[in-house]
Design an enzyme around this catalytic site. Structure first.
Site, PDB file in Angstrom:
ATOM      1  N   ASP A 193      -0.207   4.948   1.137  1.00 35.09           N
ATOM      2  CA  ASP A 193      -0.465   5.836   2.275  1.00 35.09           C
ATOM      3  C   ASP A 193      -0.573   5.053   3.574  1.00 35.09           C
ATOM      4  O   ASP A 193      -1.380   4.139   3.699  1.00 35.09           O
ATOM      5  CB  ASP A 193      -1.737   6.645   2.019  1.00 35.09           C
ATOM      6  CG  ASP A 193      -1.635   7.466   0.739  1.00 35.09           C
ATOM      7  OD1 ASP A 193      -0.593   8.112   0.535  1.00 35.09           O
ATOM      8  OD2 ASP A 193      -2.590   7.443  -0.065  1.00 35.09           O
ATOM      9  N   ASP A 195       0.870  -1.169   0.000  1.00 33.70           N
ATOM     10  CA  ASP A 195       0.000   0.000   0.000  1.00 33.70           C
ATOM     11  C   ASP A 195       0.914   1.228   0.000  1.00 33.70           C
ATOM     12  O   ASP A 195       2.099   1.120   0.294  1.00 33.70           O
ATOM     13  CB  ASP A 195      -0.877  -0.056   1.257  1.00 33.70           C
ATOM     14  CG  ASP A 195      -2.002   0.959   1.237  1.00 33.70           C
ATOM     15  OD1 ASP A 195      -2.275   1.549   0.167  1.00 33.70           O
ATOM     16  OD2 ASP A 195      -2.614   1.168   2.292  1.00 33.70           O
ATOM     17  N   GLU A 237       0.491   8.575   6.514  1.00 35.66           N
ATOM     18  CA  GLU A 237      -0.884   8.831   6.065  1.00 35.66           C
ATOM     19  C   GLU A 237      -1.299  10.282   6.357  1.00 35.66           C
ATOM     20  O   GLU A 237      -1.161  10.761   7.479  1.00 35.66           O
ATOM     21  CB  GLU A 237      -1.815   7.843   6.801  1.00 35.66           C
ATOM     22  CG  GLU A 237      -3.293   8.169   6.741  1.00 35.66           C
ATOM     23  CD  GLU A 237      -3.914   7.863   5.394  1.00 35.66           C
ATOM     24  OE1 GLU A 237      -3.575   6.849   4.790  1.00 35.66           O
ATOM     25  OE2 GLU A 237      -4.766   8.664   4.954  1.00 35.66           O
ATOM     26  N   CYS A 285     -11.392  -2.182  -9.391  1.00 40.29           N
ATOM     27  CA  CYS A 285     -10.009  -1.936  -8.984  1.00 40.29           C
ATOM     28  C   CYS A 285      -9.849  -1.340  -7.590  1.00 40.29           C
ATOM     29  O   CYS A 285      -8.741  -1.287  -7.068  1.00 40.29           O
ATOM     30  CB  CYS A 285      -9.282  -1.091 -10.032  1.00 40.29           C
ATOM     31  SG  CYS A 285     -10.079   0.447 -10.534  1.00 40.29           S
ATOM     32  N   ARG A 286     -10.935  -0.891  -6.977  1.00 38.88           N
ATOM     33  CA  ARG A 286     -10.798  -0.300  -5.648  1.00 38.88           C
ATOM     34  C   ARG A 286     -10.640  -1.407  -4.606  1.00 38.88           C
ATOM     35  O   ARG A 286     -11.515  -2.279  -4.471  1.00 38.88           O
ATOM     36  CB  ARG A 286     -12.029   0.577  -5.336  1.00 38.88           C
ATOM     37  CG  ARG A 286     -11.953   1.279  -3.987  1.00 38.88           C
ATOM     38  CD  ARG A 286     -13.063   2.302  -3.845  1.00 38.88           C
ATOM     39  NE  ARG A 286     -13.185   2.763  -2.481  1.00 38.88           N
ATOM     40  CZ  ARG A 286     -12.377   3.670  -1.904  1.00 38.88           C
ATOM     41  NH1 ARG A 286     -11.384   4.199  -2.588  1.00 38.88           N
ATOM     42  NH2 ARG A 286     -12.546   4.029  -0.655  1.00 38.88           N
ATOM     43  N   LYS A 287      -9.529  -1.367  -3.881  1.00 38.97           N
ATOM     44  CA  LYS A 287      -9.329  -2.373  -2.839  1.00 38.97           C
ATOM     45  C   LYS A 287     -10.468  -2.264  -1.825  1.00 38.97           C
ATOM     46  O   LYS A 287     -10.900  -1.163  -1.521  1.00 38.97           O
ATOM     47  CB  LYS A 287      -7.978  -2.156  -2.126  1.00 38.97           C
ATOM     48  CG  LYS A 287      -6.787  -2.471  -3.004  1.00 38.97           C
ATOM     49  CD  LYS A 287      -5.473  -2.303  -2.220  1.00 38.97           C
ATOM     50  CE  LYS A 287      -5.197  -0.856  -1.907  1.00 38.97           C
ATOM     51  NZ  LYS A 287      -3.930  -0.642  -1.147  1.00 38.97           N
ATOM     52  N   HIS A 301     -11.294   5.660  -8.382  1.00 36.32           N
ATOM     53  CA  HIS A 301     -12.754   5.690  -8.280  1.00 36.32           C
ATOM     54  C   HIS A 301     -13.255   5.866  -6.860  1.00 36.32           C
ATOM     55  O   HIS A 301     -12.563   5.641  -5.889  1.00 36.32           O
ATOM     56  CB  HIS A 301     -13.341   4.398  -8.873  1.00 36.32           C
ATOM     57  CG  HIS A 301     -12.884   4.147 -10.265  1.00 36.32           C
ATOM     58  ND1 HIS A 301     -12.114   3.062 -10.605  1.00 36.32           N
ATOM     59  CD2 HIS A 301     -13.043   4.893 -11.382  1.00 36.32           C
ATOM     60  CE1 HIS A 301     -11.838   3.124 -11.911  1.00 36.32           C
ATOM     61  NE2 HIS A 301     -12.388   4.224 -12.401  1.00 36.32           N
ATOM     62  N   GLN A 355      -6.913   5.745  -4.635  1.00 34.73           N
ATOM     63  CA  GLN A 355      -6.766   7.200  -4.725  1.00 34.73           C
ATOM     64  C   GLN A 355      -8.108   7.820  -5.102  1.00 34.73           C
ATOM     65  O   GLN A 355      -8.261   8.444  -6.162  1.00 34.73           O
ATOM     66  CB  GLN A 355      -5.674   7.549  -5.758  1.00 34.73           C
ATOM     67  CG  GLN A 355      -4.274   7.115  -5.358  1.00 34.73           C
ATOM     68  CD  GLN A 355      -3.759   7.845  -4.123  1.00 34.73           C
ATOM     69  OE1 GLN A 355      -3.947   9.038  -3.969  1.00 34.73           O
ATOM     70  NE2 GLN A 355      -3.104   7.120  -3.223  1.00 34.73           N
TER      71      GLN A 355
HETATM   72 ZN   LIG Z   1     -11.427   1.625  -9.408  1.00 39.19          ZN
END
Ligand SMILES: [Zn+2]
Length: 126
Positions: free
Chosen positions: A11, A9, A17, A99-101, A92, A53
């Site tokens: 941040d 990761d 962070e 794709c967003r974890k 997103h 992000q």
């Molecule tokens: Zn995404």
């Protein structure tokens, strides 16, 4: 032959962070991160960063801002002898994406890009 990789990761892992960080002047490495990455690199792991992000889709900063900061970080690490193989990020927030974890889209993209072995575990020693 398949490669082994560490997925990092950004941040809170590589840098301290800060909410929706995008300014270079606000970037600070976490303690010990340079030393840790050197060890992982020496052990032949691909070093891959995967980061959410959402500040991009929230319009707090642009993709260009994000790339600028990622490039700054990659260059700083390079100055310290560390080669980040690639960074990936999900921009997103509102949009339904893959794709967003904790979703795995970017991990599978990296798997394809670097021929990474997902089946092998660190403790799989003969
Ligand atoms: Zn995404």
């Amino acid at each position: 032959m398949k490669n082994k990789a560490i997925f990092l990761d950004r941040d809170g892992t590589i840098n301290i962070e800060k909410n929706y960080l995008y300014k270079i002047e606000d970037f600070e490495f976490e303690t010990g991160v340079i030393e840790a990455l050197k060890i992982l690199q020496k052990l032949d792991f691909k070093l891959i960063i995967i980061s959410n992000q959402s500040g991009i889709e929230r319009e707090y900063y642009t993709k260009q801002d994000a790339d600028k900061l990622f490039n700054y970080m990659v260059n700083k690490l390079k100055e310290n002898g560390i080669n980040i193989d690639k960074y990936y990020y999900c921009p997103h927030y509102k949009e339904e994406c893959n794709c967003r974890k904790p979703k795995l889209g970017l991990f599978y993209e990296a798997k394809k890009d670097f021929n990474i072995d997902f089946a092998r575990k660190l403790c799989n020693r003969r």
